[in-house]
Every structure is written in C-alpha cells, then in structure tokens.
Design a protein around this motif. Structure first.
Motif, mmCIF file in Angstrom:
data_model
loop_
_atom_site.group_PDB
_atom_site.id
_atom_site.type_symbol
_atom_site.label_atom_id
_atom_site.label_comp_id
_atom_site.label_asym_id
_atom_site.label_seq_id
_atom_site.Cartn_x
_atom_site.Cartn_y
_atom_site.Cartn_z
ATOM 1 N N SER A 1 -1.068 -2.960 -7.795
ATOM 2 C CA SER A 1 -2.416 -3.003 -7.202
ATOM 3 C C SER A 1 -2.976 -4.417 -7.121
ATOM 4 C CB SER A 1 -3.371 -2.133 -8.021
ATOM 5 O OG SER A 1 -2.926 -0.799 -8.021
ATOM 6 N N GLN B 1 3.691 3.207 -12.205
ATOM 7 C CA GLN B 1 3.333 1.913 -11.649
ATOM 8 C C GLN B 1 2.645 1.054 -12.701
ATOM 9 O OE1 GLN B 1 0.951 2.367 -8.147
ATOM 10 N NE2 GLN B 1 2.417 3.726 -7.151
ATOM 11 N N SER C 1 8.642 6.167 -4.382
ATOM 12 C CA SER C 1 9.659 7.224 -4.423
ATOM 13 C C SER C 1 10.945 6.684 -5.032
ATOM 14 C CB SER C 1 9.927 7.748 -3.015
ATOM 15 O OG SER C 1 10.540 6.728 -2.236
ATOM 16 N N ILE D 1 1.664 1.878 -3.497
ATOM 17 C CA ILE D 1 0.499 2.358 -4.237
ATOM 18 C C ILE D 1 0.267 3.840 -3.974
ATOM 19 C CG2 ILE D 1 -2.020 2.197 -4.429
ATOM 20 C CD1 ILE D 1 -1.724 -0.829 -3.911
ATOM 21 N N THR D 2 0.416 4.232 -2.725
ATOM 22 C CA THR D 2 0.119 5.620 -2.364
ATOM 23 C C THR D 2 1.229 6.591 -2.726
ATOM 24 O OG1 THR D 2 0.944 5.249 -0.114
ATOM 25 C CG2 THR D 2 -1.430 4.967 -0.494
ATOM 26 N N GLY D 3 2.371 6.098 -3.071
ATOM 27 C CA GLY D 3 3.432 7.023 -3.477
ATOM 28 C C GLY D 3 4.805 6.391 -3.508
ATOM 29 N N VAL E 1 0.838 -1.205 0.000
ATOM 30 C CA VAL E 1 0.000 0.000 0.000
ATOM 31 C C VAL E 1 0.872 1.254 0.000
ATOM 32 C CG1 VAL E 1 -1.640 1.330 1.406
ATOM 33 C CG2 VAL E 1 -2.031 -1.099 0.993
ATOM 34 N N ARG E 2 2.015 1.189 0.694
ATOM 35 C CA ARG E 2 2.938 2.334 0.677
ATOM 36 C C ARG E 2 3.407 2.638 -0.746
ATOM 37 N NH1 ARG E 2 7.980 3.165 0.278
ATOM 38 N NH2 ARG E 2 8.595 1.000 0.413
#
Length: 195
Positions: free
Chosen positions: A133, A128, A99, A95-97, A92-93
């Motif tokens: 996902s 991505q 770096s 997916i949310t951004g 999830v980290r």
C-alpha cells in the motif's frame, strides 16, 4: 512557476528511488502446504516483475529532465506519467487481490514445483505487508512530477545557456597571445592555422 523544474525532477526522482527501494522489500508472505513452518517471503520485484526496471527508468527520466530541452521535456514528462500509471495499475491489482500467480516464480524457486494449477493448490494463504500500500505513494509522485513537467515545461529556463559559446564573436586577426588562442579554441577554430 520558477521552481516547477525542481519540483518535477524531485518528485519523479523521489518516486523512482522509493520504488526501487520498495522492490527489494517483502511485499507478500506466502504460506504453502509443503510442511515448512515458516512463510515464504516474496519481494516487490518478484510480485511485480517490471517494478525495478521501471523505477530505474523513472530515475533516469528525472535526471535527464533536469537538463532536457523543450521537446524532450514533453517526451520525458509523458514517459514519466506512463511509467507511473503502469506501476500504479499493477500495484492496485495486488492490493485488491493478490493471487498465486503473483507469487508463482518465488514458489517455484523455493519448491521446484511449476505450473499455475500446481502452485495454486500449494498456496494456502497470502498476506500483504504494508509495502504493497505504501508504495502507491511512489507512483503518485512519478505521475505528479510528469504531469507538472507537461504543464510547466514551456516556462522553464533553458539549461546550460551559460556554457554555450557565442558564434557571433569575430575571430582574432592580429598577433595571438595565450588568451586569444583560448578564445579561438572556444569558437571552434584552430589558432595554429591563423595567419
């Protein structure tokens, strides 16, 4: 809940196998300003270093869970939930951004340049792929299978009962034939030592 063991083992095993397969697929496409025309492809195992080992641990837990006794069912169920939650949080980290830090190892391998600040300057875009996902489903399967094992472990039938040797049977005392010798061996006795 007669099928609880089967569903639990199947869920954890499927999640672990799917996670292992996903770890080899491209998760991130990285554009770097080194003059290369093609994007750098970063596999799931490179984006999440623990992905392949924890997927293998989930597979091993599922296989062991299929034959485990009551106490180990709780241990393996808990372990499966912990593995699933850890991988879900890491996933999830991403997916949310995602770096530059997530692709640092792949960029260093491709360019020879190391250091977070240098890599952050080189990375111009991160894209991505659907694997980021879709793999969430694998971790949900592992968590669900572990929770099912924890909730239903007490109701599972004991594995391997039909292979246990009865210790109540008395040793043969008369003359021995071949079948009697095998029976003595099954009880753990040495038929050559009987009188």
């Amino acid at each position: 809940m007669k099928r609880a063991r089967f569903l639990s083992v199947l869920s954890i095993l499927a999640g672990g196998l799917f996670g292992l397969i996903a770890s080899t697929q491209t998760w991130l496409d990285v554009t770097i300003n080194d003059g290369a025309a093609e994007a750098l492809h970063v596999a799931g195992a490179d984006a999440i270093a623990l992905m392949a080992p924890l997927s293998l641990a989930a597979i091993a837990a599922a296989i062991t869970l299929s034959i485990a006794g009551l106490a180990f069912r709780y241990v393996l169920g808990t372990l499966s939930v912990v593995i699933g939650v850890a991988l879900l949080v890491l996933n999830v980290r991403l997916i949310t951004g995602a770096s530059a830090h997530d692709v640092a190892a792949a960029v260093t391998e491709a360019t020879g340049i190391a250091g977070d600040s240098a890599i952050a300057e080189m990375v111009t875009a991160l894209t991505q792929t659907p694997w980021v996902s879709v793999t969430v489903i694998a971790w949900l399967l592992v968590i669900g299978g572990g929770l099912l094992a924890l909730v239903t472990a007490r109701s599972w039938a004991s594995a391997g009962k039909k292979y246990r040797v009865s210790t109540n049977a008395a040793a043969h005392t008369g003359p021995l034939d071949k079948i009697d010798s095998w029976d003595d061996l099954s009880r753990g006795e040495d038929p050559t030592q009987s009188a």
